[in-house]
Design an enzyme around this catalytic site. Structure first.
Site: not given
Ligand code: PGA
Length: 239
Positions: A65, A133, A135, A140
């Protein structure tokens, strides 16, 4: 699904690298992730490259992404993140690296062309973090499981979580991103998912425990994937 718990992010990342290396060769295609989660895995990859044990010359990569609304030169863009944390330190050919072109003037076209590139590719191992959450990528809660590449409105909790990279100011965090879809992630031959810290515990429970598969917790789709490795530190462990 293989579920492994470690004392620290460092130890989990060392094991993740061993698993990764057992699944790829020097001509493989990698699916890469950004955020705080994969940084120590990238440290392992760089160290092994520097020790002369692995070359990225013929490796191809596709990132999950990229934020919409900040330029590639922004220090928190995922283009920059990948350069800083991996690409600048190994012998990968930049022409073989792919990160969604989310600052294109024609986003619709950029979505279409990333989808076409992904459709032609076969990712051998997809590296994943996970949102609190549930994702994966920026898919999402509520994202259809059959979604391909798309532009997504980030959830409030994601903007909040990522504000730590933007001086703690939610107003500075991009509100949209372009992401691989769940369908694209599921096409990878193998998946290595990493999760560290208490904030990931509920998502990991939903992923590892029980049979529930729901679009409201995107990671649960991975229960249907034939080769998933989940490596967590003891804070993210739910047991
Ligand atoms: P993070 O994000 O590695 O910064 O905790 C992971 C994600 O949101 O997929």
């Amino acid at each position: 699904m293989k579920y492994l718990v470690f004392n620290s992010k460092k130890e989990a990342s060392q094991e993740a690298y061993k698993i990764l290396k057992s699944l790829i060769n020097e001509n493989s295609t990698l699916g890469l992730a950004t955020g705080s989660t994969p940084t120590d895995l990238y440290v392992e990859m760089i160290a092994d490259y520097k020790a002369g044990n692995f070359s990225y010359k013929n490796i191809k990569s596709y990132n999950l992404d990229e934020y919409v609304g900040i330029s590639y030169d922004h220090p928190e863009s995922y283009h920059k993140f990948m350069e800083k944390n991996l690409f600048d330190h190994v012998d990968i050919d930049k022409a073989n690296t792919h990160v969604p072109d989310a600052s294109a003037s024609d986003l619709e076209l950029a979505v279409k062309s990333y989808q076409e590139e992904l459709n032609k590719a076969q990712i051998d191992v997809q590296i994943l973090g996970i949102g609190g959450n549930g994702h994966i990528g920026f898919n999402e809660p509520g994202t259809p499981f059959d979604a391909g590449v798309h532009v997504v409105d980030l959830k409030e909790e994601t903007i909040q979580a990522n504000s730590r990279f933007f001086d703690g100011d939610i107003n500075l965090v991009p509100k949209q991103a372009m992401t691989m879809g769940i369908k694209d992630i599921m096409r990878a031959k193998h998946i290595i998912l990493l999760a560290f810290g208490k904030a990931k515990q509920d998502a990991i429970r939903s992923l590892v425990e029980g049979d529930e598969i729901t679009e409201n917790i995107p990671c649960t789709i991975l229960k249907n994937h034939p080769s998933v490795f989940v490596l967590v530190d003891k804070d993210a462990d739910f047991q």
